[in-house]
Write an enzyme that holds these catalytic residues in place. Structure first.
Site, mmCIF file in Angstrom:
data_model
loop_
_atom_site.group_PDB
_atom_site.id
_atom_site.type_symbol
_atom_site.label_atom_id
_atom_site.label_comp_id
_atom_site.label_asym_id
_atom_site.label_seq_id
_atom_site.Cartn_x
_atom_site.Cartn_y
_atom_site.Cartn_z
ATOM 1 N N PRO A 274 0.821 -1.223 0.000
ATOM 2 C CA PRO A 274 0.000 0.000 0.000
ATOM 3 C C PRO A 274 0.851 1.267 0.000
ATOM 4 C CG PRO A 274 0.141 -0.913 2.207
ATOM 5 C CD PRO A 274 0.908 -1.853 1.305
ATOM 6 N N GLY A 275 0.419 2.247 -0.733
ATOM 7 C CA GLY A 275 1.096 3.548 -0.721
ATOM 8 C C GLY A 275 0.112 4.598 -0.251
ATOM 9 N N ARG A 276 -0.855 4.891 -1.128
ATOM 10 C CA ARG A 276 -1.824 5.960 -0.867
ATOM 11 C C ARG A 276 -2.579 5.752 0.444
ATOM 12 N NH1 ARG A 276 -4.268 8.646 -5.255
ATOM 13 N NH2 ARG A 276 -3.763 6.824 -6.506
ATOM 14 N N ARG A 312 -1.621 16.300 -9.468
ATOM 15 C CA ARG A 312 -2.768 15.394 -9.591
ATOM 16 C C ARG A 312 -4.005 16.057 -10.232
ATOM 17 N NH1 ARG A 312 -5.172 12.810 -6.220
ATOM 18 N NH2 ARG A 312 -5.115 10.812 -7.282
ATOM 19 N N CYS A 342 2.782 28.838 -16.330
ATOM 20 C CA CYS A 342 2.291 29.278 -17.631
ATOM 21 C C CYS A 342 1.599 28.152 -18.393
ATOM 22 C CB CYS A 342 3.451 29.804 -18.451
ATOM 23 S SG CYS A 342 4.405 30.958 -17.509
ATOM 24 N N TYR A 371 1.634 10.866 -3.833
ATOM 25 C CA TYR A 371 1.844 11.347 -5.196
ATOM 26 C C TYR A 371 1.720 12.876 -5.255
ATOM 27 C CZ TYR A 371 1.019 6.382 -5.579
ATOM 28 O OH TYR A 371 1.083 5.024 -5.367
#
Ligand code: LLP
Length: 416
Positions: A274-276, A312, A342, A371
């Site tokens: 797991p990351g998020r 994101r 820009c 992320y």
């Protein structure tokens, strides 16, 4: 659940008012809550305690050394995808036998370094890669453990950019090819295929795709067993979704309730990545309003954080809640929150209803831990933000803000 809450109309991270942190460290600023990410790790550990899995936190979600160290200290392993992430893992003292390495494009140098360190598994994504690992291990006089990453062809019902387990994706190996590779792997004398790996996508909020993928690979492992091939480990990947807006993702316990019975019955040693789920809601990105600009059609709130700080929204049209650091009950208006870069894609939120804002106001972009900083860049020669870690009442700098020298550090002016 996270530790960013309003007390007396002021946003706190754990027991520190965020505006006080900003006074010292300025903006844009990533603020992390230790209790939140360690808490998520422990929740997952608890939900799966019956099978005591190796939980390899996915470094790509957030690779700050202090985040990695805190998790490794709690017993986490690490899921890496490059030589750079291997370096980070070793820097924080992660035991190599708790490191697993995925990626469709591992280079010779990266493979050699990981073999030398004796990591737990290469998660192999193709036959040419397996042959390459075998050749490099032979040259080093080693035998290395590998897991085949299977592409189980399931639909995870998430954003198509972060879907990884469909046959149209570049990841993993289909069942038929994997079976063939395993049956013929006797000729590769310096690799041992001891595991099967899957990772079907990210920000998955329902249990069904996980169950489907796990069932499919367990049936495959059973078939291998019948053919006399024994697999010891199953890595079920990451992918657990979190609440950004109004999603109703499964909790660690609900996830475990769905998959644990199947995993238990398999008798396999389980790894997850797991990351998020661990770090996603454990950070905010704090930004300051530079200008409020009215056009005939819209109102833009221009802030000092841009798509280089948090990509994101631009990349996936991702929703992040945005709240003023000081709660204001006043009139609300519909605005676009945009950065200074820009590009018209440089926005943090579009058509968002927020209390009226003025220059100097501070805003928190919520759930920016996963992320967020790890995908930050220097686009427009912008210096990457500072990161601070809060633990109860203590605030510590875990990455200093970049300066002009950092921007040009690796460049040479040549005579032309
Ligand atoms: N394992 C593998 C092999 C992965 O590729 C990933 C993520 C993970 C584990 C961790 O997945 P998680 O638990 O964090 O969902 N940049 C995108 C997400 C990309 C995910 C890439 N792979 C985003 O901002 O939504």
């Amino acid at each position: 659940m996270h530790e960013f809450n309003f007390k007396d109309r002021r946003l706190y991270c754990e027991n520190v008012p965020v505006d006080r942190i900003v006074k010292e460290f300025k903006t844009p600023l990533y603020v992390y809550s230790y209790a939140t990410f360690v808490g998520h790790f422990l929740k997952l550990q608890k939900a799966f305690k019956d099978i005591d899995p190796l939980i390899c936190y996915s470094v790509k979600a957030n690779s700050n050394l202090s985040v990695l160290k805190a998790l490794v200290d709690k017993g986490a392993g690490l899921d890496i995808v490059s030589g750079g992430e291997l370096f980070r893992a070793l820097q924080v003292g992660c035991p190599p036998e708790r490191i697993v390495y995925a990626s469709v494009g591992k280079t010779e140098v990266e493979i050699e370094a990981a073999i030398k360190k004796g990591i737990l598994f290469f998660n192999v994504e193709s036959l040419p890669e397996l042959e390459n690992i075998n050749r490099i291990a032979a040259r080093l006089g080693k035998c290395t453990r590998v897991a085949l990453r299977i592409n189980p062809d399931v639909e995870p019902r998430t954003h198509h950019y972060i879907t990884t387990g469909k046959l149209t994706n570049k990841f993993g190996i289909d069942f038929q090819t994997a079976g063939k590779i395993i049956l013929e792997s006797g000729r590769l004398s310096h690799v041992r295929i001891k595991g099967i790996h899957i990772h079907i996508g990210s920000q998955i909020t329902i249990g069904a795709p996980f169950v489907e993928a796990i069932r499919k690979v367990i049936a495959f492992i059973r078939k291998l067993k019948a053919a006399g091939i024994s697999i010891e480990y199953l890595n079920i990947g990451g992918g657990l979704g979190i609440i950004y807006k109004n999603e109703r993702p499964q909790t660690a316990q609900q996830y475990a309730d769905k998959v644990l019975p199947i995993l238990k019955k398999s008798g396999l040693r389980i790894i997850m990545e797991p990351g998020r789920f661990i770090i996603g809601s454990a950070a905010i990105l704090v930004t300051r309003v530079l200008y409020v600009k009215k056009t005939p059609l819209k109102k833009f709130v221009i802030v000092d954080a841009g798509m280089n700080d948090l990509i994101r929204p631009a990349l996936y049209s991702a929703h992040h809640e945005i709240v003023p650091l000081t709660f204001s009950p006043g009139a609300k208006e519909k605005v676009d929150i945009v950065g200074p870069i820009c590009e018209s894609g440089d926005f943090l939120a579009k058509e968002r209803v927020l209390p009226a804002m003025k220059e100097g106001d501070l805003l928190a972009v919520m759930c920016a831990g996963a992320y967020g900083f790890s995908m930050a860049s220097n686009y427009n020669s912008r210096k990457r933000a500072a990161e601070v870690l809060v633990k109860n009442k203590a605030v510590k700098l875990i990455r200093r803000r970049e300066n002009n020298d950092d921007l040009v550090r690796n460049e040479f002016i040549v005579e032309t």
